[in-house]
Design a protein around this motif. Structure first.
Motif, PDB file in Angstrom:
ATOM      1  N   MET A 165      41.761  21.889   2.998  1.00 31.89           N
ATOM      2  CA  MET A 165      41.117  22.312   1.545  1.00 31.89           C
ATOM      3  C   MET A 165      39.817  22.959   2.625  1.00 31.89           C
ATOM      4  N   ASP A 166      39.190  23.962   2.606  1.00 31.08           N
ATOM      5  CA  ASP A 166      38.009  24.477   3.281  1.00 31.08           C
ATOM      6  C   ASP A 166      37.109  24.783   1.068  1.00 31.08           C
ATOM      7  N   HIS A 167      36.031  23.541   1.462  1.00 31.34           N
ATOM      8  CA  HIS A 167      35.097  24.365   0.110  1.00 31.34           C
ATOM      9  C   HIS A 167      33.586  23.844   0.860  1.00 31.34           C
ATOM     10  N   THR A 168      32.807  24.016  -0.027  1.00 35.76           N
ATOM     11  CA  THR A 168      31.515  24.199  -0.264  1.00 35.76           C
ATOM     12  C   THR A 168      31.307  22.619   0.016  1.00 35.76           C
ATOM     13  N   ALA A 169      30.682  22.482   1.396  1.00 33.56           N
ATOM     14  CA  ALA A 169      30.241  20.860   0.571  1.00 33.56           C
ATOM     15  C   ALA A 169      28.506  20.513   0.539  1.00 33.56           C
ATOM     16  N   GLY A 170      28.700  20.319  -0.458  1.00 37.84           N
ATOM     17  CA  GLY A 170      26.832  20.374  -1.292  1.00 37.84           C
ATOM     18  C   GLY A 170      27.171  19.575  -3.025  1.00 37.84           C
ATOM     19  N   SER A 171      25.958  19.356  -3.354  1.00 35.18           N
ATOM     20  CA  SER A 171      26.097  17.916  -4.772  1.00 35.18           C
ATOM     21  C   SER A 171      24.960  18.613  -5.910  1.00 35.18           C
ATOM     22  N   TYR A 172      25.509  18.854  -6.648  1.00 33.94           N
ATOM     23  CA  TYR A 172      24.802  19.383  -7.688  1.00 33.94           C
ATOM     24  C   TYR A 172      24.029  17.974  -8.374  1.00 33.94           C
ATOM     25  N   VAL A 173      22.914  18.010  -9.089  1.00 34.18           N
ATOM     26  CA  VAL A 173      22.136  17.313  -9.831  1.00 34.18           C
ATOM     27  C   VAL A 173      21.556  17.617 -11.169  1.00 34.18           C
ATOM     28  N   PHE A 174      21.786  16.757 -12.114  1.00 38.62           N
ATOM     29  CA  PHE A 174      21.795  17.612 -13.309  1.00 38.62           C
ATOM     30  C   PHE A 174      20.815  16.076 -13.396  1.00 38.62           C
ATOM     31  N   ASP A 175      19.820  16.493 -15.134  1.00 34.75           N
ATOM     32  CA  ASP A 175      18.588  15.519 -15.620  1.00 34.75           C
ATOM     33  C   ASP A 175      19.472  14.937 -17.005  1.00 34.75           C
ATOM     34  N   THR A 176      18.560  14.006 -17.216  1.00 40.30           N
ATOM     35  CA  THR A 176      19.329  13.141 -18.129  1.00 40.30           C
ATOM     36  C   THR A 176      19.487  13.900 -19.188  1.00 40.30           C
ATOM     37  N   LYS A 177      19.173  15.360 -19.591  1.00 39.05           N
ATOM     38  CA  LYS A 177      19.494  16.578 -20.679  1.00 39.05           C
ATOM     39  C   LYS A 177      20.323  17.344 -20.276  1.00 39.05           C
TER      40      LYS A 177
ATOM     41  N   VAL B 149      25.456  13.030 -11.099  1.00 42.75           N
ATOM     42  CA  VAL B 149      25.445  14.091  -9.305  1.00 42.75           C
ATOM     43  C   VAL B 149      26.922  14.492  -9.392  1.00 42.75           C
ATOM     44  N   VAL B 150      27.505  15.954  -8.990  1.00 38.52           N
ATOM     45  CA  VAL B 150      28.484  16.595  -8.707  1.00 38.52           C
ATOM     46  C   VAL B 150      28.672  16.904  -8.361  1.00 38.52           C
ATOM     47  N   PHE B 151      30.172  16.711  -7.609  1.00 36.89           N
ATOM     48  CA  PHE B 151      30.869  16.968  -6.186  1.00 36.89           C
ATOM     49  C   PHE B 151      31.365  17.621  -6.081  1.00 36.89           C
ATOM     50  N   PHE B 152      32.395  18.281  -5.191  1.00 39.27           N
ATOM     51  CA  PHE B 152      33.696  19.075  -5.428  1.00 39.27           C
ATOM     52  C   PHE B 152      33.869  18.662  -3.580  1.00 39.27           C
ATOM     53  N   GLY B 153      35.273  18.156  -3.621  1.00 37.65           N
ATOM     54  CA  GLY B 153      36.324  17.551  -2.583  1.00 37.65           C
ATOM     55  C   GLY B 153      37.365  17.432  -3.130  1.00 37.65           C
ATOM     56  N   TYR B 154      38.420  16.921  -2.492  1.00 45.63           N
ATOM     57  CA  TYR B 154      39.953  16.065  -2.254  1.00 45.63           C
ATOM     58  C   TYR B 154      39.735  14.854  -1.826  1.00 45.63           C
ATOM     59  N   THR B 155      40.964  14.276  -1.951  1.00 45.84           N
ATOM     60  CA  THR B 155      40.972  13.326  -1.155  1.00 45.84           C
ATOM     61  C   THR B 155      41.256  12.960  -0.286  1.00 45.84           C
ATOM     62  N   GLN B 156      41.841  13.996   0.255  1.00 52.08           N
ATOM     63  CA  GLN B 156      42.989  14.351   1.784  1.00 52.08           C
ATOM     64  C   GLN B 156      41.650  14.690   2.694  1.00 52.08           C
ATOM     65  N   CYS B 157      40.234  14.783   2.372  1.00 50.97           N
ATOM     66  CA  CYS B 157      39.225  15.228   3.337  1.00 50.97           C
ATOM     67  C   CYS B 157      38.696  13.852   4.336  1.00 50.97           C
ATOM     68  N   PRO B 158      38.480  14.437   5.173  1.00 62.20           N
ATOM     69  CA  PRO B 158      38.645  13.815   6.471  1.00 62.20           C
ATOM     70  C   PRO B 158      37.059  12.887   6.426  1.00 62.20           C
ATOM     71  N   ASP B 159      36.026  13.779   6.484  1.00 59.75           N
ATOM     72  CA  ASP B 159      34.777  13.867   6.427  1.00 59.75           C
ATOM     73  C   ASP B 159      34.039  14.076   5.436  1.00 59.75           C
ATOM     74  N   VAL B 160      33.456  15.322   5.281  1.00 54.10           N
ATOM     75  CA  VAL B 160      32.528  15.830   4.325  1.00 54.10           C
ATOM     76  C   VAL B 160      32.613  14.466   2.745  1.00 54.10           C
ATOM     77  N   CYS B 161      34.040  14.897   2.256  1.00 48.81           N
ATOM     78  CA  CYS B 161      34.285  14.049   1.183  1.00 48.81           C
ATOM     79  C   CYS B 161      33.726  12.621   1.014  1.00 48.81           C
ATOM     80  N   PRO B 162      33.875  12.055   1.590  1.00 49.77           N
ATOM     81  CA  PRO B 162      34.139  10.644   1.796  1.00 49.77           C
ATOM     82  C   PRO B 162      32.669  10.088   2.183  1.00 49.77           C
ATOM     83  N   GLY B 163      32.957  10.560   2.899  1.00 50.36           N
ATOM     84  CA  GLY B 163      30.817  10.242   3.620  1.00 50.36           C
ATOM     85  C   GLY B 163      30.046  11.248   2.281  1.00 50.36           C
ATOM     86  N   THR B 164      29.968  11.782   1.396  1.00 53.08           N
ATOM     87  CA  THR B 164      29.083  12.186   0.116  1.00 53.08           C
ATOM     88  C   THR B 164      29.584  11.108  -1.103  1.00 53.08           C
ATOM     89  N   LEU B 165      30.357  10.508  -1.505  1.00 51.43           N
ATOM     90  CA  LEU B 165      30.664   9.388  -2.253  1.00 51.43           C
ATOM     91  C   LEU B 165      29.180   8.313  -1.414  1.00 51.43           C
TER      92      LEU B 165
END
Length: 202
Positions: free
Chosen positions: A163-175, A68-84
């Motif tokens: 930082m404004d950024h896309t708020a969503g995650s990409y899911v990759f399979d085992t391959k 599960v790949v997510f783009f964000g930053y550590t000082q993000c107040p809500d989206v990033c910590p919420g996603t992780l």
């Protein structure tokens, strides 16, 4: 040789039914995911960035796992910590299968997110999460590859910014093939369900 209009309509209907019947036999066609199914898209093929230890990582390093790949930053107040936090919750909800899930956090703020900061940040949610940090040029390239938007937004005080950024995650399979795009706010239960389906399919 010509066919009567009714015969042509009947042939057309029969063809549609045949296609529909065949469609149901295709693998994966009956799976209804909560996330957006993007199977076959070309995202992530050039993923190659250093982790917090300085080792260059790619999706191939996680073969055999659902990444599960997510783009964000550590000082993000809500989206990033919420996603992780949600992803950590999902791993627990999956029980033993949670070990098959790998969280990968890619910073869009390499200026402030040093390797030390990143490592402490992601492992506070789950000790197995991996953080990746590239140069500004590498970050721009990988964001383009994933079609991820990000931009620096000046703050109220001199030198501060968010930082404004896309708020969503990409899911990759085992391959290492991209399968899903899960929107922020979908909830841990939805992602847990989707991952269960992917794991069941193998």
């Amino acid at each position: 040789m010509t066919f009567p209009r009714r015969s042509l309509l009947a042939l057309g209907l029969a063809s549609l039914l045949a296609v529909s019947a065949c469609d149901k036999l295709l693998p994966g066609k009956q799976v209804a995911y909560n996330a957006v199914d993007i199977t076959g898209a070309g995202y992530g093929r050039t993923l190659s960035l250093p982790d917090a230890e300085g080792r260059t990582r790619s999706l191939a390093d996680f073969n055999g796992k659902y990444v599960v790949v997510f783009f964000g930053y550590t000082q993000c107040p809500d989206v990033c910590p919420g996603t992780l936090a949600e992803l950590a919750q999902v791993k627990k909800a999956l029980g033993p299968d949670g070990d098959k899930v790998q969280g990968v956090f890619i910073t869009v703020d390499p200026e402030r997110d040093t390797p030390q900061v990143l490592k402490g940040y992601v492992t506070s949610f789950d000790p197995g999460f991996v953080a990746l940090r590239g140069t500004p040029e590498q970050t721009a390239a990988i964001a383009k590859d994933f079609k991820v938007y990000y931009a620096k937004v000046p703050g109220k005080t001199e030198g501060s910014y968010s930082m404004d950024h896309t708020a969503g995650s990409y899911v990759f399979d085992t391959k290492g093939q991209v399968r899903l795009f899960t929107r922020y706010g979908s909830g841990a239960e939805a992602l847990t369900s989707d991952l269960k389906q992917l794991i069941k399919a193998g």
